[in-house]
Each structure stands twice: as C-alpha cells, then as structure tokens.
Design a protein around this motif. Structure first.
Motif, PDB file in Angstrom:
ATOM      1  N   THR A   1     -86.121 -41.891  21.375  1.00  0.00           N
ATOM      2  CA  THR A   1     -86.467 -42.217  22.762  1.00  0.00           C
ATOM      3  C   THR A   1     -87.071 -43.613  22.896  1.00  0.00           C
ATOM      4  OG1 THR A   1     -88.591 -41.061  22.568  1.00  0.00           O
ATOM      5  CG2 THR A   1     -86.724 -39.813  23.484  1.00  0.00           C
ATOM      6  N   SER A   2     -87.484 -44.202  21.785  1.00  0.00           N
ATOM      7  CA  SER A   2     -88.013 -45.568  21.842  1.00  0.00           C
ATOM      8  C   SER A   2     -86.905 -46.620  21.759  1.00  0.00           C
ATOM      9  CB  SER A   2     -89.017 -45.795  20.713  1.00  0.00           C
ATOM     10  OG  SER A   2     -88.347 -45.906  19.465  1.00  0.00           O
ATOM     11  N   LEU A   3     -85.691 -46.198  21.412  1.00  0.00           N
ATOM     12  CA  LEU A   3     -84.588 -47.144  21.262  1.00  0.00           C
ATOM     13  C   LEU A   3     -84.065 -47.622  22.609  1.00  0.00           C
ATOM     14  CD1 LEU A   3     -82.528 -45.420  18.418  1.00  0.00           C
ATOM     15  CD2 LEU A   3     -84.017 -47.430  18.212  1.00  0.00           C
ATOM     16  N   ARG A   4     -83.546 -48.839  22.595  1.00  0.00           N
ATOM     17  CA  ARG A   4     -82.879 -49.406  23.768  1.00  0.00           C
ATOM     18  C   ARG A   4     -81.437 -49.683  23.369  1.00  0.00           C
ATOM     19  NH1 ARG A   4     -86.601 -54.354  23.707  1.00  0.00           N
ATOM     20  NH2 ARG A   4     -85.605 -54.142  21.730  1.00  0.00           N
ATOM     21  N   SER A   5     -80.578 -49.781  24.315  1.00  0.00           N
ATOM     22  CA  SER A   5     -79.160 -49.999  24.002  1.00  0.00           C
ATOM     23  C   SER A   5     -78.961 -51.260  23.160  1.00  0.00           C
ATOM     24  CB  SER A   5     -78.309 -50.026  25.269  1.00  0.00           C
ATOM     25  OG  SER A   5     -78.742 -51.007  26.153  1.00  0.00           O
ATOM     26  N   GLU A   6     -79.800 -52.269  23.359  1.00  0.00           N
ATOM     27  CA  GLU A   6     -79.635 -53.500  22.565  1.00  0.00           C
ATOM     28  C   GLU A   6     -80.022 -53.297  21.094  1.00  0.00           C
ATOM     29  OE1 GLU A   6     -83.271 -54.187  25.311  1.00  0.00           O
ATOM     30  OE2 GLU A   6     -81.257 -53.385  25.522  1.00  0.00           O
TER      31      GLU A   6
ATOM     32  N   SER B   1     -78.454 -41.245  25.269  1.00  0.00           N
ATOM     33  CA  SER B   1     -78.817 -39.984  25.924  1.00  0.00           C
ATOM     34  C   SER B   1     -77.970 -38.832  25.393  1.00  0.00           C
ATOM     35  CB  SER B   1     -78.720 -40.095  27.440  1.00  0.00           C
ATOM     36  OG  SER B   1     -77.407 -40.352  27.857  1.00  0.00           O
ATOM     37  N   SER B   2     -76.682 -39.091  25.129  1.00  0.00           N
ATOM     38  CA  SER B   2     -75.823 -38.047  24.563  1.00  0.00           C
ATOM     39  C   SER B   2     -76.281 -37.663  23.156  1.00  0.00           C
ATOM     40  CB  SER B   2     -74.366 -38.526  24.541  1.00  0.00           C
ATOM     41  OG  SER B   2     -73.544 -37.551  23.955  1.00  0.00           O
ATOM     42  N   SER B   3     -76.659 -38.647  22.364  1.00  0.00           N
ATOM     43  CA  SER B   3     -77.147 -38.364  21.003  1.00  0.00           C
ATOM     44  C   SER B   3     -78.403 -37.501  21.052  1.00  0.00           C
ATOM     45  CB  SER B   3     -77.451 -39.662  20.259  1.00  0.00           C
ATOM     46  OG  SER B   3     -76.280 -40.404  20.070  1.00  0.00           O
ATOM     47  N   ILE B   4     -79.313 -37.848  21.938  1.00  0.00           N
ATOM     48  CA  ILE B   4     -80.547 -37.062  22.067  1.00  0.00           C
ATOM     49  C   ILE B   4     -80.213 -35.632  22.465  1.00  0.00           C
ATOM     50  CG2 ILE B   4     -82.640 -36.783  23.469  1.00  0.00           C
ATOM     51  CD1 ILE B   4     -82.784 -39.927  23.435  1.00  0.00           C
ATOM     52  N   LYS B   5     -79.296 -35.461  23.409  1.00  0.00           N
ATOM     53  CA  LYS B   5     -78.907 -34.106  23.824  1.00  0.00           C
ATOM     54  C   LYS B   5     -78.263 -33.335  22.671  1.00  0.00           C
ATOM     55  CE  LYS B   5     -78.584 -34.580  28.755  1.00  0.00           C
ATOM     56  NZ  LYS B   5     -78.146 -33.781  29.868  1.00  0.00           N
ATOM     57  N   GLN B   6     -77.454 -34.014  21.874  1.00  0.00           N
ATOM     58  CA  GLN B   6     -76.830 -33.347  20.722  1.00  0.00           C
ATOM     59  C   GLN B   6     -77.891 -32.884  19.726  1.00  0.00           C
ATOM     60  OE1 GLN B   6     -73.161 -32.970  21.949  1.00  0.00           O
ATOM     61  NE2 GLN B   6     -73.579 -32.469  19.842  1.00  0.00           N
ATOM     62  N   PHE B   7     -78.847 -33.762  19.427  1.00  0.00           N
ATOM     63  CA  PHE B   7     -79.926 -33.368  18.516  1.00  0.00           C
ATOM     64  C   PHE B   7     -80.725 -32.207  19.110  1.00  0.00           C
ATOM     65  CE2 PHE B   7     -79.555 -37.736  16.605  1.00  0.00           C
ATOM     66  CZ  PHE B   7     -79.414 -37.347  15.278  1.00  0.00           C
ATOM     67  N   GLN B   8     -81.008 -32.247  20.412  1.00  0.00           N
ATOM     68  CA  GLN B   8     -81.724 -31.148  21.060  1.00  0.00           C
ATOM     69  C   GLN B   8     -80.951 -29.839  20.940  1.00  0.00           C
ATOM     70  OE1 GLN B   8     -82.119 -32.957  24.940  1.00  0.00           O
ATOM     71  NE2 GLN B   8     -84.222 -33.624  24.537  1.00  0.00           N
ATOM     72  N   TYR B   9     -79.639 -29.936  21.078  1.00  0.00           N
ATOM     73  CA  TYR B   9     -78.796 -28.743  20.956  1.00  0.00           C
ATOM     74  C   TYR B   9     -78.909 -28.140  19.559  1.00  0.00           C
ATOM     75  CZ  TYR B   9     -74.521 -25.983  20.428  1.00  0.00           C
ATOM     76  OH  TYR B   9     -73.634 -24.985  20.144  1.00  0.00           O
TER      77      TYR B   9
END
Length: 183
Positions: free
Chosen positions: A102-107, A6-14
């Motif tokens: 967004t399709s990725l899972r932690s595993e 979620s942090s990575s997605i927010k960074q890319f959005q930024y």
C-alpha cells in the motif's frame, strides 16, 4: 499501473482469506498434523509463508528480500504451542506485505529490487511472491480439505453447484469488478 497495484492487493487479500477460512474450519491439532512422513503440516506452511513475507516485504524497496536475520530452515520446524501464536504469526506476515504494497506508487513498479542478489522490477517481485503465496495457500486449502473430509465447507463453487453459481453471475449486469468483490 494503479490498477495493477490495486488488483495485486486484492489477489493477495483473496489468498489470505482462503487461508483464514481454512483455519476457521480446523482444530489446532489438525493444523499441526503431518499427513505423511516428512510432509509439511499447515502450521509449517504458515511458518514458512510468514518468514518469507517478513523477509521479502520488510524494507522492500531498499534491502535485499532475503534478509540476513531470516532462518529459513527453522521455518520447517513446527514450534507453535497455541493456535493464537500461529494466527498471530500469519497476521504479522500479511501485515508486513500489505504495508509494503500500500506504500507503493505506480512509478515504483519499474524500480529494481533484489532477492538473493537477483534483480527484479517491483512488478516482477510482486508477481513472484503472488505466485509463491498462491502455491502455498493452495497447499493449506488442500490439506484442510483432506483433514476435514466430508465436513469440509467449500471455499469456492461446491461440486455440483456450477450451474446455479453461473446463473447467479449471469443474472447481474455486466460491469467491471474484481472477482473477489462478491466473496
């Protein structure tokens, strides 16, 4: 690891938002302007970023990130004829990236993916691209600021406003939040 995704997605959005807000301030002619011989215009940087995103994030977990169909050298030739075409290509690259993330899972984060036959964990590949895109978006913002001059509207804390910005931040209660939540 969910917080990493979620942090990575927010960074890319930024970083996308910094580009978006730069384009908003510039004419199409300014976006295409090369400030010196053999330099990259904003348009060329956009074309390169989009080409990279489409290559890296298409079938991210199953194919090498450097696709055979990518024509990287052509990314450094400005072929945009309209602002709309440039923005559409910018959006296409980011949509590909966000669909993959967004399709990725932690595993998935410890899985190995390849870029030019070099193995990376998914986490390493995300970090690699996050740094690469931040580098180029920084170029876009810098060029925008140079081209706009005194009419540039700051995308962060304007010069001379740090004290006021900090006062506003420290007037709020401590809580866990992403730094982009207030932007």
């Amino acid at each position: 690891m969910e917080s990493y995704l979620s942090s990575s997605i927010k960074q890319f959005q930024y970083y996308k938002s910094l580009g978006d807000r730069t384009f908003h301030q510039l004419s199409f002619e300014a976006i295409q302007k090369e400030i010196s011989k053999d330099s990259n215009s904003i348009a060329i940087i956009v074309k390169h970023l989009s080409g990279n995103m489409l290559s890296r994030w298409t079938n991210f977990l199953t194919e090498d990130g450097e696709k055979e169909w990518r024509q990287r050298d052509l990314e450094f030739e400005d072929s945009y004829t309209t602002r709309e075409a440039l923005i559409a290509q910018w959006e296409k690259g980011w949509q590909c990236l966000f669909a993959a993330l967004t399709s990725l899972r932690s595993e998935d984060l410890e899985n190995i993916v390849f870029i030019r036959n070099q193995g990376h964990t998914v986490t390493e590949a995300i970090n690699r691209q996050l740094a690469h895109y931040a580098y180029h978006v920084g170029q876009i913002v810098f060029l925008g600021k140079v081209l706009k001059g005194k009419d540039w509207s700051s995308l962060s804390i304007p010069k001379g406003h740090s004290k006021r910005y900090n006062e506003k931040k420290f007037s709020k209660e401590k809580e866990r939040r992403h730094f982009t939540d207030d932007l």
